[in-house]
Write an enzyme that holds these catalytic residues in place. Sequence first.
Site, short mmCIF file in Angstrom:
data_model
loop_
_atom_site.label_atom_id
_atom_site.label_comp_id
_atom_site.label_asym_id
_atom_site.label_seq_id
_atom_site.Cartn_x
_atom_site.Cartn_y
_atom_site.Cartn_z
N SER A 177 5.18 -1.41 -1.91
CA SER A 177 6.27 -2.36 -0.99
C SER A 177 6.95 -1.01 0.07
O SER A 177 7.04 -1.43 0.83
CB SER A 177 7.58 -2.53 -1.79
OG SER A 177 8.87 -1.61 -2.21
N LYS A 178 6.06 -0.18 0.04
CA LYS A 178 6.01 0.87 1.18
C LYS A 178 5.89 0.18 2.43
O LYS A 178 4.26 -0.05 1.97
CB LYS A 178 5.61 2.75 0.27
CG LYS A 178 6.45 3.19 -0.54
CD LYS A 178 8.08 3.17 -0.40
CE LYS A 178 8.86 3.96 -1.63
NZ LYS A 178 10.59 4.11 -1.36
N ASN A 179 6.60 1.17 3.24
CA ASN A 179 5.54 1.13 4.83
C ASN A 179 3.88 0.92 4.58
O ASN A 179 3.31 0.21 4.97
CB ASN A 179 6.17 1.84 6.17
CG ASN A 179 7.41 1.48 6.42
OD1 ASN A 179 8.10 1.21 5.52
ND2 ASN A 179 7.58 1.55 7.82
#
Length: 366
Positions: free
Chosen positions: A185-187
């Site tokens: 879910s990180k950038n």
Amino acid sequence: MRIPMVDLVAQYRDLQPQLEPAFLSALNAAQFILGPNVQAFEKEAADYLGVAHAITCANGTDALHLALLAADIGPGDEVITTPFTFIATAEAIAYVGAKAVFVDIDPRTFNIDVEQTRRAITSKTKALLPVHLFGQPADLAPLMALAQEHRLQLVEDCAQSFGADIGGRKTGAMGDVAAFSFFPSKNLGCYGDGGMVTTQSDAMAEKLRMLRNHGSKVRYYHDIIGYNSRLDELQAVVLRAKMPLIDRYNQERRRVAHRYNAGLAGLNVQTPYEDGVGLHVYHQYTLLTDDRAAIQQALTAQQIASAVYYPVPLHQQKVFASIASGASFPVTESVAERCLSLPIYPELSNEAIDEVCGVIRQALKA
């Protein structure tokens, strides 16, 4: 949820034509451990961030752990950090036998308070560990000055800030060593766990490469006690596909955030703060409200996701009772009671953003 916190399926569909042939190529090459895609990604990441070395590892928690080991943090040392972050930040300090010393946060950025950091420095302090929380860069200039003045290591937790910058310098390029997470879910996220440590130091980089690979520079010859913490080749394929898109992804996150700001204007909520110094890349869009339960209930009723990051500050966690007994950090505690994160991802449409804002507006009227 009809509007999830993050839509990785939509992102995959956009990348699918590029990813699937790249996966097949990597599978046919059968170089799965520290293979060519890992090596290529490390160079691409280092070039993008403006660092001499980028050393990948198995996950973001390992990245923090290895970063602290590379900085020679160990038993008897104190590391000053924030209590308003994911537990991995403080876990890594405990892993190396050091003591986490918590200080309160800035009420606008939610990042570590510089003046309180200054007051917490003792003869045992060995490092400062600021977190660039939710994609908002911490106030690094005075922290760097503090580190230099007191001969401390500055370790950046960049798990939520890939692509953020301060005056054109990327987070992860300003401290002595920095840790990144590539949780999906990180950038910039892969399709499993992944992490990375960055540094400008040749000596630290050499130690980090040994630490991630059983303490070895030459196979079957081990100089130090190390770990099995290597980025998987197939995860590197994903990261290489996303790497050229990271600036676009971050621009789209900023679009989402600014549209939320406009849609929530005039309501009794505190929207995220941008200090005008660091580029906020909005890993999370987190507002403050005294009506969190009512807003969450209304959003859930419309199948719109929301989340609380983080409901229990680290100094109030049972696991840290021995080092934080009786500690009170009023700003952190107030933020934890009132924070609410809304869906944010590059593919989120303006129509969906407006719908979320409308539901919140109705909930507050009720």
